[in-house]
Write a protein that holds these residues in place. Structure first.
Motif, mmCIF file in Angstrom:
data_model
loop_
_atom_site.group_PDB
_atom_site.id
_atom_site.type_symbol
_atom_site.label_atom_id
_atom_site.label_comp_id
_atom_site.label_asym_id
_atom_site.label_seq_id
_atom_site.Cartn_x
_atom_site.Cartn_y
_atom_site.Cartn_z
ATOM 1 N N PHE A 160 -13.823 1.102 -8.631
ATOM 2 C CA PHE A 160 -13.431 2.371 -8.818
ATOM 3 C C PHE A 160 -12.530 2.243 -7.492
ATOM 4 C CE2 PHE A 160 -16.681 2.646 -11.830
ATOM 5 C CZ PHE A 160 -16.114 3.013 -12.500
ATOM 6 N N GLN A 161 -12.610 1.577 -6.508
ATOM 7 C CA GLN A 161 -11.072 2.083 -5.526
ATOM 8 C C GLN A 161 -9.548 2.584 -5.622
ATOM 9 O OE1 GLN A 161 -11.254 -1.668 -2.550
ATOM 10 N NE2 GLN A 161 -13.850 -0.465 -2.125
ATOM 11 N N LEU A 162 -9.353 3.446 -6.360
ATOM 12 C CA LEU A 162 -8.545 4.164 -7.009
ATOM 13 C C LEU A 162 -7.649 5.381 -6.696
ATOM 14 C CD1 LEU A 162 -9.005 2.966 -10.821
ATOM 15 C CD2 LEU A 162 -7.622 1.915 -9.440
ATOM 16 N N THR A 163 -6.298 5.288 -6.288
ATOM 17 C CA THR A 163 -6.126 6.385 -6.203
ATOM 18 C C THR A 163 -6.390 7.595 -6.682
ATOM 19 O OG1 THR A 163 -3.642 7.081 -7.113
ATOM 20 C CG2 THR A 163 -4.205 5.561 -4.446
ATOM 21 N N ARG A 164 -6.397 9.135 -6.750
ATOM 22 C CA ARG A 164 -6.742 10.872 -7.580
ATOM 23 C C ARG A 164 -5.554 10.283 -8.426
ATOM 24 N NH1 ARG A 164 -3.731 14.382 -6.316
ATOM 25 N NH2 ARG A 164 -5.811 16.035 -7.296
ATOM 26 N N ASP A 173 -1.980 9.641 13.232
ATOM 27 C CA ASP A 173 -2.347 8.063 12.882
ATOM 28 C C ASP A 173 -2.044 8.086 10.968
ATOM 29 O OD1 ASP A 173 -2.883 7.695 15.786
ATOM 30 O OD2 ASP A 173 -4.945 7.315 15.422
ATOM 31 N N ARG A 174 -2.131 7.176 10.897
ATOM 32 C CA ARG A 174 -2.142 6.377 9.207
ATOM 33 C C ARG A 174 -3.052 5.736 9.164
ATOM 34 N NH1 ARG A 174 3.747 5.718 7.474
ATOM 35 N NH2 ARG A 174 3.311 4.154 8.229
ATOM 36 N N TYR A 175 -3.924 6.692 7.523
ATOM 37 C CA TYR A 175 -4.206 5.361 7.312
ATOM 38 C C TYR A 175 -4.351 4.560 5.865
ATOM 39 C CZ TYR A 175 -7.628 6.023 10.722
ATOM 40 O OH TYR A 175 -8.147 5.937 12.078
ATOM 41 N N GLU A 176 -4.238 4.121 4.982
ATOM 42 C CA GLU A 176 -3.690 3.740 3.889
ATOM 43 C C GLU A 176 -5.302 3.216 3.045
ATOM 44 O OE1 GLU A 176 -0.888 3.164 2.456
ATOM 45 O OE2 GLU A 176 0.752 3.076 4.538
ATOM 46 N N ALA A 177 -4.830 4.131 1.781
ATOM 47 C CA ALA A 177 -6.400 4.778 1.474
ATOM 48 C C ALA A 177 -6.016 3.391 -0.305
ATOM 49 C CB ALA A 177 -6.638 5.606 1.638
ATOM 50 N N ASP A 178 -5.269 2.531 -0.660
ATOM 51 C CA ASP A 178 -5.370 2.047 -2.061
ATOM 52 C C ASP A 178 -4.213 3.187 -2.396
ATOM 53 O OD1 ASP A 178 -7.137 0.166 -1.863
ATOM 54 O OD2 ASP A 178 -9.463 1.776 -2.206
ATOM 55 N N GLY A 179 -3.321 3.626 -2.211
ATOM 56 C CA GLY A 179 -2.258 4.122 -2.783
ATOM 57 C C GLY A 179 -1.927 5.620 -2.119
ATOM 58 N N ASN A 180 -3.306 6.593 -1.460
ATOM 59 C CA ASN A 180 -3.031 7.975 -0.989
ATOM 60 C C ASN A 180 -3.152 7.556 0.969
ATOM 61 O OD1 ASN A 180 -4.362 8.164 -3.681
ATOM 62 N ND2 ASN A 180 -4.855 10.251 -2.288
ATOM 63 N N VAL A 181 -2.569 7.997 1.147
ATOM 64 C CA VAL A 181 -2.386 8.317 2.631
ATOM 65 C C VAL A 181 -2.837 9.350 3.668
ATOM 66 C CG1 VAL A 181 -0.576 7.596 4.993
ATOM 67 C CG2 VAL A 181 -0.064 7.062 2.614
ATOM 68 N N VAL A 182 -3.808 8.530 4.047
ATOM 69 C CA VAL A 182 -4.119 10.142 5.467
ATOM 70 C C VAL A 182 -4.324 9.810 6.495
ATOM 71 C CG1 VAL A 182 -6.478 10.612 5.952
ATOM 72 C CG2 VAL A 182 -6.557 9.852 4.241
ATOM 73 N N LEU A 195 -18.595 7.274 -2.272
ATOM 74 C CA LEU A 195 -17.104 7.918 -2.139
ATOM 75 C C LEU A 195 -16.252 6.954 -3.223
ATOM 76 C CD1 LEU A 195 -16.673 9.362 1.628
ATOM 77 C CD2 LEU A 195 -17.871 11.313 -0.451
ATOM 78 N N PRO A 196 -16.300 7.670 -4.548
ATOM 79 C CA PRO A 196 -16.122 6.106 -5.243
ATOM 80 C C PRO A 196 -14.043 5.875 -4.783
ATOM 81 C CG PRO A 196 -17.566 7.659 -6.919
ATOM 82 C CD PRO A 196 -17.313 8.479 -4.883
ATOM 83 N N VAL A 197 -13.576 7.541 -4.453
ATOM 84 C CA VAL A 197 -12.372 7.793 -3.778
ATOM 85 C C VAL A 197 -12.209 7.118 -2.662
ATOM 86 C CG1 VAL A 197 -10.170 8.984 -4.787
ATOM 87 C CG2 VAL A 197 -12.176 9.750 -5.765
ATOM 88 N N THR A 198 -11.409 6.188 -2.223
ATOM 89 C CA THR A 198 -10.971 6.042 -1.226
ATOM 90 C C THR A 198 -10.489 6.891 -0.145
ATOM 91 O OG1 THR A 198 -10.583 3.657 -2.337
ATOM 92 C CG2 THR A 198 -10.367 3.449 0.471
#
Length: 307
Positions: A3-7, A227-236, A78-81
Motif C-alpha cells: 500500500f505504498q501509494l499516494t493519496r 529540503d524535498r522528499y519524494e514519497a511515491d508520488g507525493n512530495v514532502v 503508516l500505510p501512506v508513504t
C-alpha cells in the motif's frame, strides 16, 4: 509494501480496478464495506473497510479521494508513504516537545508521534468537527493530556496560538484542493513566527493538486533552507532557518532522541532520501493576493468534460 501509494494514486487505482468510467464513484465505494457515510458542512465523508485497512475518504464531484488509512491490527503502521516522511522532521528540530499538525484526517501521523514520543505534546488543528469525531470513532485517535484536538481553521489557530512549536506539519486537503490560505507566503510567515529556535515546518504536496514549483518558491521566500522528499508520488517539503544541515548532523540528532522504543520508520532511512536545498525552479511565490491553487484541478475537470 502493498500500500505504498499516494493519496491520489490510491483513489485512482481503486477506481480503475472497479471500472470507474462506467459507475459513479459514490456507488463503487459500497463494494469495499461501508462503515459510515457522514455529511458535514465541509465534506462528504466515507469510512470504508478495505482489506486490513480502514479508510477515511472524501467525496467531491462524484469522485472519492482516500485521505487516511489505518490498520487496526498494527496501529504503528503508516500505510501512506508521505506520512512517514513528515516524521523526518524529528531529525531537524533540536527538540520535539511541542508539535502542531494542521489537518487531522484519520490522525495517523499525530497518533504515531504521540505514541513514540512520550515527552511530546501534540496538537491537531482540524476545521471539520465530523472529521474529528470519525477519527476518534474508527481510527484509534485517543485525545489525552498530550494529544489535543482543536476544532479550528489552521491559519486562525496559528495566529491565535500563545505557544510556540518545535515542529509544524501541514497536511490539509479536501479532495481536489487545498485551502489557498494555507499555501501562501503570509501563512508560512505566520507559522515561522510560532516556531521555537531551530524549529521546522513540513508540508505534504500532492503535485496533481498543488504546483510543486510554486509551493517550493513560496517556502524558499520564507525559509533559508528547503529540503524535498519524494514519497511515491507525493512530495514532502521541509523548511528551516539557520545553518544548512548535513545528513550527518540529521543522523546525529536522530540518534540523540533516546526513545523508549525504536521508531517504526527509522529516521536515518528517511533522511537518506532527502534532496537538500532544492531550487525553486520557475515557481511563483503564492501570496494572499495571488494563490491560484485550484487551477490544476480546474484544468483536469475541463479535460474530463471535453475529451
Amino acid at each position: 509494501m502493498a500500500f505504498q501509494l499516494t493519496r491520489r494514486a490510491w483513489a485512482a487505482g481503486l477506481a480503475a480496478a472497479l471500472g470507474a468510467t462506467a459507475t459513479p464513484a459514490f456507488g463503487q465505494a459500497s463494494r469495499f464495506g461501508r462503515l459510515e457515510r457522514r455529511e458535514s458542512q465541509y465534506n462528504t465523508i466515507f469510512v470504508d473497510r478495505q482489506g486490513p485497512y480502514i479508510a477515511m475518504r472524501f467525496g467531491v464531484n462524484q469522485i472519492i479521494f482516500t485521505e487516511s488509512l489505518y490498520n487496526p491490527n498494527d496501529a504503528a503502521e503508516l500505510p501512506v508513504t508521505y506520512t512517514r516522511y513528515l516524521t523526518a522532521t524529528l531529525a531537524y528540530a533540536p527538540r520535539a516537545n511541542r508539535i502542531l499538525e494542521i489537518g487531522l484526517g484519520g490522525g495517523r501521523t499525530a497518533s504515531y508521534l504521540h505514541d513514540f514520543l512520550p515527552a511530546a505534546d501534540v496538537t491537531c488543528a482540524e476545521l471539520d468537527p465530523e472529521v474529528i469525531a470519525l477519527a476518534q470513532r474508527y481510527f484509534g485517535v485517543r485525545p489525552d493530556n498530550r494529544l489535543h484536538l482543536v476544532e479550528r481553521d489552521g491559519r486562525i489557530f496559528v495566529r491565535g496560538a500563545r505557544d510556540q512549536f518545535d515542529i509544524v506539519l501541514v497536511d490539509a486537503y479536501r479532495g481536489t484542493f487545498v485551502p489557498f490560505h494555507l499555501t501562501t507566503r503570509e501563512f508560512y510567515t505566520a507559522v515561522k513566527n510560532k516556531l521555537t529556535p531551530g524549529g521546522v515546518v513540513a508540508q505534504n504536496i500532492s503535485p496533481d493538486v498543488l504546483s510543486l514549483d510554486d509551493v517550493t518558491a513560496t517556502f524558499k521566500a520564507v525559509f533559508a533552507h528547503v529540503d524535498r522528499y519524494e514519497a511515491d508520488g507525493n512530495v514532502v517539503l521541509v523548511g528551516y532557518d539557520g545553518p544548512a544541515k548535513t545528513n550527518a548532523q540529521l543522523n546525529a540528532r536522530a540518534a540523540a532522541l533516546r526513545l523508549p522504543r525504536p521508531l517504526r520508520y527509522p529516521l536515518g532511512d528517511l533522511v537518506a532520501r532527502r534532496e537538500a536545498d532544492v531550487p525553486a525552479g520557475n515557481g511563483r511565490v503564492l501570496t494572499d493576493d495571488f494563490a491560484p491553487v485550484e487551477y490544476q484541478s480546474a484544468i483536469a475537470r475541463g479535460n474530463a468534460r471535453h475529451p
